[in-house]
Write a protein that holds these residues in place. Structure first.
Motif, mmCIF file in Angstrom:
data_model
loop_
_atom_site.group_PDB
_atom_site.id
_atom_site.type_symbol
_atom_site.label_atom_id
_atom_site.label_comp_id
_atom_site.label_asym_id
_atom_site.label_seq_id
_atom_site.Cartn_x
_atom_site.Cartn_y
_atom_site.Cartn_z
ATOM 1 N N ARG A 1 29.000 38.844 39.785
ATOM 2 C CA ARG A 1 30.322 39.063 40.381
ATOM 3 C C ARG A 1 31.381 39.289 39.299
ATOM 4 O O ARG A 1 32.184 40.203 39.354
ATOM 5 C CB ARG A 1 30.697 37.838 41.243
ATOM 6 C CG ARG A 1 31.999 38.039 42.035
ATOM 7 C CD ARG A 1 31.817 39.095 43.092
ATOM 8 N NE ARG A 1 32.928 39.177 44.033
ATOM 9 C CZ ARG A 1 32.965 40.056 45.026
ATOM 10 N NH1 ARG A 1 31.969 40.920 45.208
ATOM 11 N NH2 ARG A 1 33.985 40.101 45.838
ATOM 12 N N ASP A 2 31.358 38.443 38.279
ATOM 13 C CA ASP A 2 32.414 38.498 37.259
ATOM 14 C C ASP A 2 32.185 39.555 36.183
ATOM 15 O O ASP A 2 32.861 39.563 35.154
ATOM 16 C CB ASP A 2 32.553 37.135 36.572
ATOM 17 C CG ASP A 2 33.216 36.150 37.501
ATOM 18 O OD1 ASP A 2 33.866 36.603 38.459
ATOM 19 O OD2 ASP A 2 33.064 34.939 37.275
ATOM 20 N N TYR A 3 31.222 40.426 36.406
ATOM 21 C CA TYR A 3 31.094 41.569 35.499
ATOM 22 C C TYR A 3 32.169 42.617 35.825
ATOM 23 O O TYR A 3 32.388 43.547 35.061
ATOM 24 C CB TYR A 3 29.710 42.221 35.633
ATOM 25 C CG TYR A 3 28.623 41.562 34.796
ATOM 26 C CD1 TYR A 3 28.499 40.185 34.714
ATOM 27 C CD2 TYR A 3 27.723 42.348 34.079
ATOM 28 C CE1 TYR A 3 27.507 39.602 33.949
ATOM 29 C CE2 TYR A 3 26.723 41.768 33.309
ATOM 30 C CZ TYR A 3 26.614 40.399 33.241
ATOM 31 O OH TYR A 3 25.628 39.831 32.479
ATOM 32 N N TYR A 4 32.799 42.481 36.979
ATOM 33 C CA TYR A 4 33.800 43.461 37.431
ATOM 34 C C TYR A 4 35.064 42.709 37.835
ATOM 35 O O TYR A 4 35.100 41.473 37.810
ATOM 36 C CB TYR A 4 33.224 44.298 38.589
ATOM 37 C CG TYR A 4 32.057 45.151 38.112
ATOM 38 C CD1 TYR A 4 32.271 46.428 37.600
ATOM 39 C CD2 TYR A 4 30.756 44.645 38.118
ATOM 40 C CE1 TYR A 4 31.209 47.189 37.114
ATOM 41 C CE2 TYR A 4 29.695 45.395 37.623
ATOM 42 C CZ TYR A 4 29.931 46.674 37.123
ATOM 43 O OH TYR A 4 28.887 47.420 36.628
ATOM 44 N N PRO B 1 33.912 51.546 38.717
ATOM 45 C CA PRO B 1 34.553 50.222 38.694
ATOM 46 C C PRO B 1 34.769 49.716 37.265
ATOM 47 O O PRO B 1 33.889 49.852 36.411
ATOM 48 C CB PRO B 1 33.560 49.332 39.449
ATOM 49 C CG PRO B 1 32.248 50.048 39.377
ATOM 50 C CD PRO B 1 32.575 51.516 39.328
ATOM 51 N N ASP B 2 35.932 49.121 37.011
ATOM 52 C CA ASP B 2 36.226 48.596 35.673
ATOM 53 C C ASP B 2 35.406 47.343 35.390
ATOM 54 O O ASP B 2 35.304 46.447 36.241
ATOM 55 C CB ASP B 2 37.719 48.248 35.542
ATOM 56 C CG ASP B 2 38.530 49.478 35.200
ATOM 57 O OD1 ASP B 2 38.430 50.476 35.947
ATOM 58 O OD2 ASP B 2 39.258 49.437 34.183
ATOM 59 N N LEU B 3 34.885 47.283 34.178
ATOM 60 C CA LEU B 3 34.133 46.105 33.749
ATOM 61 C C LEU B 3 35.115 45.001 33.367
ATOM 62 O O LEU B 3 36.230 45.269 32.896
ATOM 63 C CB LEU B 3 33.246 46.466 32.560
ATOM 64 C CG LEU B 3 32.052 47.359 32.949
ATOM 65 C CD1 LEU B 3 31.477 48.057 31.720
ATOM 66 C CD2 LEU B 3 30.965 46.546 33.653
ATOM 67 N N ASN B 4 34.694 43.771 33.545
ATOM 68 C CA ASN B 4 35.558 42.628 33.259
ATOM 69 C C ASN B 4 35.274 42.088 31.856
ATOM 70 O O ASN B 4 34.360 41.283 31.656
ATOM 71 C CB ASN B 4 35.319 41.538 34.310
ATOM 72 C CG ASN B 4 36.129 40.292 34.013
ATOM 73 O OD1 ASN B 4 37.117 40.357 33.259
ATOM 74 N ND2 ASN B 4 35.719 39.175 34.574
ATOM 75 N N TRP B 5 36.082 42.513 30.895
ATOM 76 C CA TRP B 5 35.874 42.097 29.509
ATOM 77 C C TRP B 5 36.228 40.639 29.257
ATOM 78 O O TRP B 5 35.909 40.085 28.207
ATOM 79 C CB TRP B 5 36.644 43.038 28.570
ATOM 80 C CG TRP B 5 35.830 44.257 28.285
ATOM 81 C CD1 TRP B 5 35.584 45.287 29.144
ATOM 82 C CD2 TRP B 5 35.086 44.534 27.089
ATOM 83 N NE1 TRP B 5 34.738 46.194 28.549
ATOM 84 C CE2 TRP B 5 34.423 45.758 27.287
ATOM 85 C CE3 TRP B 5 34.925 43.879 25.867
ATOM 86 C CZ2 TRP B 5 33.609 46.339 26.310
ATOM 87 C CZ3 TRP B 5 34.114 44.452 24.885
ATOM 88 C CH2 TRP B 5 33.464 45.670 25.121
#
Ligand code: NOJ
Length: 559
Positions: free
Chosen positions: A123-126, A168-172
């Motif tokens: 989930r938190d990859y995005y 979709p933007d990745l969550n850095w």
């Protein structure tokens, strides 16, 4: 300032879909590239930047990646790619790959998992958020029109996509995601690549809280760049990437950075900060845009171009390093934009090439530039393929009733497909790009402008590039020399001097169809040897006053 191989290199960008098709499916491929390596070797370039060749559903022609470790079926196999690297290295050519990690494809396995449930390990990859008052989480606009958020009913939340809905933007912020990226980078580095071009890499750190941006009058969505360009943790992320992925490899890196200014670029590229070697800045390609953005056309003024380049040349003189480009797969063809693609096509293409190769920095040639390829004007919107163009047309003409002709004109001037028409190899059908139906139509001028003809003509743009590239290898002043503007107020001539180890080089560029007179500042001795020029000219002479011909370029070394 240190000497480095990537400062002395000339880079050539390949947009694989449009370069050379080897199997008749109308789409360029890796074997097509291999078949043209000798052509590139003859041109004299050192490095190829390969736009993405990874697995992708092609919503944005490969900039939407569904598997970072796999090759797109249409382009070939990993064995083909291995052979490409091998054939390049055999010829002394280096390869830099495109690293697209601000976002992935929505078909990437991470996103397929991520959208399943709020407690999925991915989930938190995005970047997922609840809506606000029945609307998107904020008012940011996607770079490809419309909201930057898409609602997903599986979990009743929105995900952020700064580009298309399929990107979709990745969550850095998530350290696990960052480790995945570094491990993927090492996968390619261990295969022996020579570096990365990093796609919109200064977008990866978003401002906490993702606040609303200020919307222009009457507009629903607002460019949110202030909240994601050069964001709060960007330098930490790049330094971490360097430490965990890049250090230990002798590779080059160039970060694509819309909205970067000189001060920030110094931080990104200063050698002791270990972030990237150079950045692609956008100032000079935004000069012909109005307040409404890229489609809001304005004339390109040479004086503005000169001011901008001078600021960057001086700004990164002692710290950091410039990348030099006048076009790429996202920009119109340079000869159509900054030169005259009609009666002075050859002269102005050579003049612009002279400009690019005589500044301090690393020059990037975009495929077809060395042939003087031009913009294209398709009559029908149906002949266009680019998602940015098509979304913009739909929003402006179909949804908002704007004038079709006006919007088509802006596409003819600025659309990304200008640069993406297939390479014109010869005068046969489809310019020799494919034996099938090309994925995007070939520019109808392929019978006059093509590689076969250019290679046979000693006065072609191609042979001029060859000479410029060779000169850069023999004259370190072209790479390392400092830059001083001459005639700073002239409205047609852009002239400068370069200085290195006691040598002085003078560059005169006429950006007009007129015949203005160059005047050498009195502090210089005026006897000089011609290094290169795009018209017939004496090999040496007195350059106190020089009447320039239309789009003439001359480069001299003072005696
Ligand atoms: C910049 C790339 O150069 C462009 O082609 C792409 O559409 C966007 N980044 C999104 O990846």
């Amino acid at each position: 300032m240190t000497k480095q191989w990537w400062k002395e290199a000339v880079v050539y960008q390949i947009y694989p879909r449009s370069f050379k098709d080897s199997n008749g499916d109308g789409i360029g491929d890796i074997n097509g590239i291999i078949s043209k390596l000798d052509y590139l070797k003859e041109l004299g370039i050192d490095v190829i930047w390969l736009s993405p060749v990874y697995q992708s559903p092609n919503d944005d022609n490969g900039y939407d990646i569904s598997d970072y470790r796999g090759i797109m079926d249409e382009f070939g196999t990993m064995a083909d790619w291995d052979r490409l690297l091998d054939e390049m290295h055999k010829r002394g050519l280096k390869l830099i790959m495109d690293l697209v990690v601000n976002h992935s494809s929505d078909e990437h396995a991470w996103f397929v998992e991520s959208r399943k449930s709020k407690d999925n390990p991915y989930r938190d990859y995005y970047i997922w958020r609840d809506g606000k008052d029945g609307r998107e989480p904020n008012n940011w606009e996607s770079c490809f029109s419309g909201s930057a958020w898409k609602y997903d009913d599986a979990t009743d939340q929105y995900f952020l996509h700064l580009f298309s809905q399929k990107q979709p933007d990745l969550n850095w912020e998530n350290p696990k995601l960052r480790e995945e990226v570094y491990s993927m980078m090492k996968f390619w580095l261990d295969k022996g690549i020579d570096g990365f071009r990093m796609d919109v890499i200064n977008f990866i750190s978003k401002v906490d809280g993702l606040p609303d941006a200020e919307a222009p009058e009457g507009r629903k969505y607002a460019p949110g760049g202030d909240y994601y360009m050069n964001g709060p943790k960007i330098h930490d992320y790049l330094q971490e990437m360097h430490e965990k992925a890049l250090s230990g490899y002798n590779v080059m890196t160039v970060g694509e950075m819309p909205g970067v200014n000189v001060e920030e670029a110094k931080l990104y590229t200063a050698e002791d900060r270990n972030e990237v070697n150079m950045v692609f800045q956008f100032e000079h390609v935004d000069l012909d845009s109005g307040p409404g953005g890229k489609w809001d056309l304005r004339p390109m003024k040479m004086s503005a171009l000169r001011d901008s380049f001078t600021k960057w040349q001086k700004g990164l003189e002692h710290e950091g390093w410039n990348s030099l480009y006048l076009n790429n797969h996202d920009q119109p063809r340079m000869v159509s934009r900054f030169g005259n693609d009609k009666e002075y096509r050859v002269e102005s293409a050579k003049m612009l090439a002279t400009f690019l190769h005589t500044l301090k920095g690393t020059p990037y040639i975009y495929q077809g530039e060395e042939l003087g390829m031009t913009n294209v004007q398709f009559d029908s919107i149906n002949d266009y393929e680019d998602i940015e163009t098509l979304n913009m047309y739909r929003e402006k003409v179909i949804e908002n009733g704007e004038d079709h002709e006006k919007v088509m004109n802006s596409i003819h001037v600025k659309g990304r497909d200008n640069a993406r028409t297939p390479i014109q190899w010869d005068e046969t059908e489809h310019g020799g790009f494919t034996t099938g139906e090309p994925w995007l139509k070939v520019n109808p001028n392929y019978k006059e402008i093509n590689a076969k003809q250019a290679m046979a003509d000693p006065h072609s743009v191609f042979h001029y590039y060859r000479k410029l590239i060779a000169l850069r290898k023999e004259n370190p002043i072209m790479v390392y020399g400092s830059y001083e503007l001459i005639m700073p107020d002239h409205d047609k001539i852009y002239a400068y001097s370069r200085h290195f180890e006691g040598e002085t080089m003078i560059v005169m560029l006429n950006f007009s169809e007129g015949t203005p007179v160059f005047e050498l500042p009195s502090e210089y001795e005026s006897m000089a040897d011609l290094l290169i020029g795009n018209y017939d000219t004496e090999a040496e002479g007195d350059i106190r006053e020089v009447k320039l011909r239309p789009y003439e370029a001359r480069v001299y070394v003072l005696k």
